[in-house]
Design a protein around this motif. Structure first.
Motif, PDB file in Angstrom:
ATOM      1  N   HIS A 280      -5.905   0.042   9.895  1.00 42.65           N
ATOM      2  CA  HIS A 280      -4.510   0.503   9.867  1.00 42.65           C
ATOM      3  C   HIS A 280      -3.561  -0.673   9.646  1.00 42.65           C
ATOM      4  N   ARG A 281      -3.871  -1.801  10.241  1.00 40.49           N
ATOM      5  CA  ARG A 281      -2.999  -2.985  10.115  1.00 40.49           C
ATOM      6  C   ARG A 281      -3.022  -3.580   8.707  1.00 40.49           C
ATOM      7  N   ARG A 282      -4.064  -3.296   7.945  1.00 37.55           N
ATOM      8  CA  ARG A 282      -4.104  -3.721   6.541  1.00 37.55           C
ATOM      9  C   ARG A 282      -3.448  -2.667   5.652  1.00 37.55           C
ATOM     10  N   LYS A 283      -2.982  -1.605   6.290  1.00 40.24           N
ATOM     11  CA  LYS A 283      -2.342  -0.478   5.604  1.00 40.24           C
ATOM     12  C   LYS A 283      -3.318   0.285   4.715  1.00 40.24           C
ATOM     13  N   ASP A 284      -4.597   0.313   5.141  1.00 40.24           N
ATOM     14  CA  ASP A 284      -5.610   1.094   4.428  1.00 40.24           C
ATOM     15  C   ASP A 284      -5.391   2.577   4.678  1.00 40.24           C
ATOM     16  N   LEU A 285      -5.742   3.362   3.700  1.00 41.07           N
ATOM     17  CA  LEU A 285      -5.733   4.814   3.840  1.00 41.07           C
ATOM     18  C   LEU A 285      -7.188   5.269   3.848  1.00 41.07           C
ATOM     19  N   GLY A 286      -7.683   5.621   4.986  1.00 42.89           N
ATOM     20  CA  GLY A 286      -9.068   6.050   5.110  1.00 42.89           C
ATOM     21  C   GLY A 286      -9.475   6.059   6.568  1.00 42.89           C
TER      22      GLY A 286
END
Length: 122
Positions: free
Chosen positions: A105-111
């Motif tokens: 989430h902190r890398r702004k990943d969607l998954g």
């Protein structure tokens, strides 16, 4: 499977879940595994969050300017160790922020990351 972000850790969700398993299912022989999660070197929090941990778990915080680096996994391990049965979770130390095969989430990943749980007879 328990997800314990800083809010769950602050509320001691892991210990509450274990106590519930003991009470409701009479299962006491449990093994624990800390899965890939954000680790201290990448988990930056503000003073508003650090106040929940600074008195009980000062070793979980490292000052970084006006922020803190937070070792959530350290606190969860400490909470588990406080249980009378002395749980020590297995932890390979994988940081999902640093390993691109895991979503963060902190890398702004969607998954999402997939986790499993199983029972064995010892």
């Amino acid at each position: 499977i328990i997800h314990s972000g800083w809010k769950g850790t602050q509320q001691n969700i892991s210990e509450k879940m274990i106590r519930s398993i003991h009470k409701e299912h009479m299962i006491f022989d449990l093994d624990f595994f800390i899965g890939p999660c954000i680790r201290r070197q990448n988990y930056e929090i503000g003073k508003d969050v650090s106040i929940y941990f600074e008195s009980l778990y000062p070793d979980s915080l490292t000052k970084k300017g006006d922020k803190f680096l937070f070792a959530n996994d350290f606190v969860v391990k400490e909470q588990l160790a406080r249980l009378s049965t002395g749980y020590v979770p297995d932890d390979p130390g994988v940081c999902n922020f640093e390993v691109p095969e895991y979503y963060s989430h902190r890398r702004k990943d969607l998954g999402r990351n997939l986790n499993i749980i199983w029972m064995t007879n010892h």
